[in-house]
Design a protein around this motif. Structure first.
Motif, short mmCIF file in Angstrom:
data_model
loop_
_atom_site.label_atom_id
_atom_site.label_comp_id
_atom_site.label_asym_id
_atom_site.label_seq_id
_atom_site.Cartn_x
_atom_site.Cartn_y
_atom_site.Cartn_z
N PHE A 245 22.40 57.87 15.66
CA PHE A 245 23.16 58.01 16.90
C PHE A 245 24.06 56.82 17.21
CE2 PHE A 245 19.06 60.26 17.53
CZ PHE A 245 19.56 61.54 17.47
N MET A 246 23.69 55.66 16.78
CA MET A 246 24.45 54.46 17.15
C MET A 246 25.41 53.98 16.06
SD MET A 246 21.85 52.15 19.44
CE MET A 246 20.64 51.86 18.16
N HIS A 247 25.36 54.58 14.86
CA HIS A 247 26.28 54.19 13.79
C HIS A 247 26.39 55.37 12.83
CE1 HIS A 247 28.01 52.14 10.35
NE2 HIS A 247 28.27 51.10 11.14
N ASP A 248 27.33 56.27 13.13
CA ASP A 248 27.40 57.50 12.34
C ASP A 248 28.29 57.37 11.11
OD1 ASP A 248 29.81 57.28 13.59
OD2 ASP A 248 29.78 59.26 14.55
N ALA A 249 28.84 56.18 10.84
CA ALA A 249 29.69 55.99 9.67
C ALA A 249 28.85 55.59 8.46
CB ALA A 249 30.73 54.91 9.95
N PRO A 250 29.34 55.89 7.24
CA PRO A 250 28.63 55.43 6.04
C PRO A 250 28.54 53.90 6.02
CG PRO A 250 30.28 57.07 5.47
CD PRO A 250 30.53 56.71 6.90
N VAL A 251 27.53 53.39 5.33
CA VAL A 251 27.32 51.94 5.23
C VAL A 251 27.42 51.56 3.75
CG1 VAL A 251 25.78 50.01 5.70
CG2 VAL A 251 25.81 51.99 7.24
N PRO A 252 28.57 51.07 3.29
CA PRO A 252 28.68 50.66 1.89
C PRO A 252 27.89 49.39 1.62
CG PRO A 252 30.70 50.15 3.09
CD PRO A 252 29.84 50.91 4.03
N ILE A 253 27.17 49.36 0.51
CA ILE A 253 26.37 48.20 0.11
C ILE A 253 27.06 47.57 -1.11
CG2 ILE A 253 24.08 47.35 -0.49
CD1 ILE A 253 24.16 48.79 2.19
#
Length: 706
Positions: free
Chosen positions: A194-202
């Motif tokens: 809910f608070m970060h709906d974007a992908p998270v690239p590592i």
């Protein structure tokens, strides 16, 4: 030196089962390590541990070899006498072996074993790149996970604990190509739902924890747990109390949230009239909230919920938490009021309508047996017998209450509250009423592993009587545990009985207690040709000792010490415990090992004697100085240890026995027991028997000898 790179594996899913999450994470972590090890891939584990949240399982290792070591293989072929003919030419056996190996037979090497020389095919090939093996490693780790009820989703045949949505697979900065459970691997994780709906690239494995933290996800369960504790404690203190943070409740909350945020809440003070255990139970078990207690340990009208989001309108979250808890509290209040009106006497009468066990009658029958046992035990330990009978008779009454029907974990606890205000006990002095109320609650202790035994003498009597009846009834009814099945919790009851007797210091004859419990039940039909059976007292005694053995092992008591005392089968478990302590002190003495070996030797000699051993020693037949010295020492030690044994001072008794070592050593060095003269031989056997009897007076110390 092997070149290594950090490794990250993350499996992203729908919310995983709360109770199974830590185990799944550990299994995934262990499975990945095992799969790497099977391929010979070196791992620098460091402080690595399973990482997980409700939506992900992750393995983060600081160093993994980028390739396997050289792969060496050796395939044994036929022996020379089979491989070569008389002219030294290859036989069909050798030619077939070489063809299978893919080489000419002249390229084969030779080796030798006990049967002679034989051909062997040896190969050395470079190890595979770890990157090429990782997809298979991940699939193996997943396949090895214990998932009792796997789910299927979509149109494919994959199954897992919950649907899988993403897979991150990084070795150093390299994103590994591959797939598992129908999902292609990449370097993109996902943040908070809910608070970060974007992908998270590592970018690299070392960035994983921090990248997710920036996306409102705490991937480290220890960090998440610490934040929950800190926030809950702060919220409780701000409300003027201290949070009750039960370990199991904390663990469940930790498995429900990715970004914990504590919310302080309240409820109407009128609910505090309900037993606080009921309110705490519903807060923890049903809603996973944390109750707030005052300095006196009493529940306040405050609690703390932990949200999985930092809401822009926290007041609405608070109202939601308070709204869901109110109906449960209202039910508890209604049940408590109605039970109080009904009264313990009415509840007790209702026990006659509830079957305890088909062969053992109703709950009323059980309560009557327990009451009789409690009345018989009480005078032996300085407790009022009439009070014990009355308390035991009421100890099961609350099982008919509405409150216990809704909250089964309040058995005994609810009864304590009802007894404190029930009119049927108005004839008692306040302290007697309080004693009965406390005993009704304490009769269930210890409730679980590690729980305390009953505190009050009356509570201990009820706890002992209750477990005696349960054990004797269970064995008589043919309900003995088999394997992992123990429907009447007889193992737990046996350990609870033993712990209560030992911990209370009650010097009770266990066999007599078991016999009394068995007699109260009597023979029960077995269902086989109308036959009947009663509890076997020796079998029950051994069953209890077996549970006690595990208890002492957890306390660090060596199994030889337990066996040494168990060999004497003391009637009193309290006496058993004192002997265990004494044998521990004795074993630390420098003389202990030699005396234990001597005692073992004595018993072997007596067992093989083959003659009747005289009951007394004839001083006139003691011819050797060493045997006279031993006889004098034995008589002296009998006098010295007699009083100590009578008083149960086993440490002092064994300390005196330890001083016999010089005379015992000298006897076996200088004296031949199997003398030619039968009278001398019998006399020496009588001396050894008298010595052995006293050496074994506290414990079978020969058990201490390897």
């Amino acid at each position: 030196m092997t070149h290594t790179q950090p490794l990250l594996i993350e499996l992203g899913t729908e919310e995983l089962p709360v109770s199974a999450l830590p185990g799944l994470a550990q299994a995934f972590f262990d499975g990945a390590l095992d799969a790497l090890a099977r391929r010979g891939i070196a791992v620098e584990r460091g402080e690595a541990k399973p990482l997980y949240t409700p939506r992900r399982l992750a393995v983060l290792l600081p160093g993994v070899a980028v390739e396997q070591p050289e792969q060496r293989s050796e395939v044994l072929g036929p022996y020379l006498n089979i491989a070569l003919d008389a002219d030294g030419r290859p036989t069909r056996a050798l030619q077939g072996f070489a063809a299978k190996a893919g080489v000419d037979w002249t390229a084969l090497e030779k080796t030798a074993d006990a049967r002679g020389e034989r051909f062997v095919h040896r190969t050395v090939r470079p190890g595979a790149r770890t990157a090429e093996l990782l997809p298979e490693i991940v699939r193996e780790a997943i396949a090895a996970m214990p998932i009792p009820k796997p789910m299927r989703w979509g149109a494919h045949g994959y199954a897992f604990a919950r649907p899988v949505h993403w897979l991150v697979l990084l070795l150093g900065e390299e994103a590994i190509e591959g797939e598992a459970l129908g999902v292609r691997a990449g370097r993109e994780s996902r943040g908070h739902r809910f608070m970060h709906d974007a992908p998270v690239p590592i970018a690299r494995p070392g960035d994983y924890v921090e990248a997710l933290r920036a996306a409102k996800v705490l991937a480290d369960p220890d960090e998440r747990r610490a934040r929950i504790v800190a926030q809950v404690q702060a919220a409780a203190r701000a409300a003027g109390g201290e949070a009750r943070i039960a370990a199991d409740n904390l663990e469940q909350v930790n498995c429900l949230v990715e970004w914990p945020h504590a919310v302080a809440c309240a409820f109407e003070p009128e609910f505090l009239a309900v037993p606080q255990e009921a309110l705490i139970a519903t807060m923890e078990a049903n809603q996973k909230f944390f109750p707030v207690l005052g300095e006196d340990g009493r529940l306040r009208e405050r609690f703390v919920g932990v949200a999985n989001i930092e809401s822009k309108d926290e007041a609405e979250v608070r109202k939601g938490y308070e709204r869901v808890i109110r109906p449960r509290f209202a039910d508890a209040k209604f049940f408590f009021v109605e039970d109080t009106r009904q009264g313990l006497a009415s509840m007790q009468a209702g026990l006659a309508t509830v079957t305890y066990q088909a062969k053992l009658g109703s709950l009323a029958d059980k309560a009557a047996r327990v009451a009789a046992l409690a009345e018989a035990i009480a005078p032996q330990v300085g407790v009022d017998a009439a009070l014990a009978r009355r308390a035991a008779a009421l100890s099961k009454a609350d099982l008919q209450s509405r409150l216990v029907g809704e909250f089964p974990e309040l058995q005994g606890i609810a009864g304590r509250y009802y007894a404190l205000q029930d009119p049927s006990l108005d004839d008692l002095a306040p302290e007697a009423r309080r004693a009965i109320a406390d005993a009704i609650d304490e009769a269930y202790q210890p409730r679980f592993a590690g729980d305390d035994i009953a505190l009050s003498p009356l509570g201990k009597v009820l706890a002992i009587a209750e477990r005696l009846d349960t054990l004797a009834g269970g064995f008589a009814a043919g309900l003995k545990p088999t394997g992992s099945k123990d429907p009447f919790a007889l193992r737990r009851n046996a350990l609870g009985l033993a712990r209560t007797i030992v911990g209370s210091g009650f010097d009770l004859d266990l066999r007599a207690l078991l016999a009394a419990a068995a007699d109260a039940i009597g023979p029960l039909p077995t269902g086989q040709d109308g036959a009947s059976a009663a509890a076997d007292i020796d079998e029950l005694y051994d069953f209890i000792l077996d549970r006690l053995k595990g208890h002492y092992a957890e306390r660090g008591v060596p199994p030889q010490h337990f066996a040494a005392v168990a060999a004497l089968r003391p009637a009193s478990l309290y006496d058993f415990d004192r002997r265990i302590d004494a044998i521990g002190s004795f074993a630390a003495l420098p003389e202990a090992e030699a005396l234990a070996a001597a005692d073992k030797r004595i018993r072997n000699i007596l067992r093989k004697a083959g003659v009747e051993i005289p009951a007394a020693i004839d001083p006139a037949l003691l011819s050797e100085p060493a045997e006279r010295a031993l006889a004098e020492a034995v008589e002296a030690v009998y006098a010295e240890t007699g009083r100590a044994l009578a008083q149960g001072d086993y440490v002092d008794a064994l300390a005196h026995l330890a001083r016999l070592r010089p005379q015992v050593d000298a006897f076996f060095d200088a004296v031949m027991v199997n003398a030619d003269d039968p009278a001398v031989r019998s006399n020496r056997l009588a001396l050894l028997k008298r010595l052995g009897d006293r050496l074994g007076s506290v414990a079978a110390i020969e058990q201490l000898s390897g």
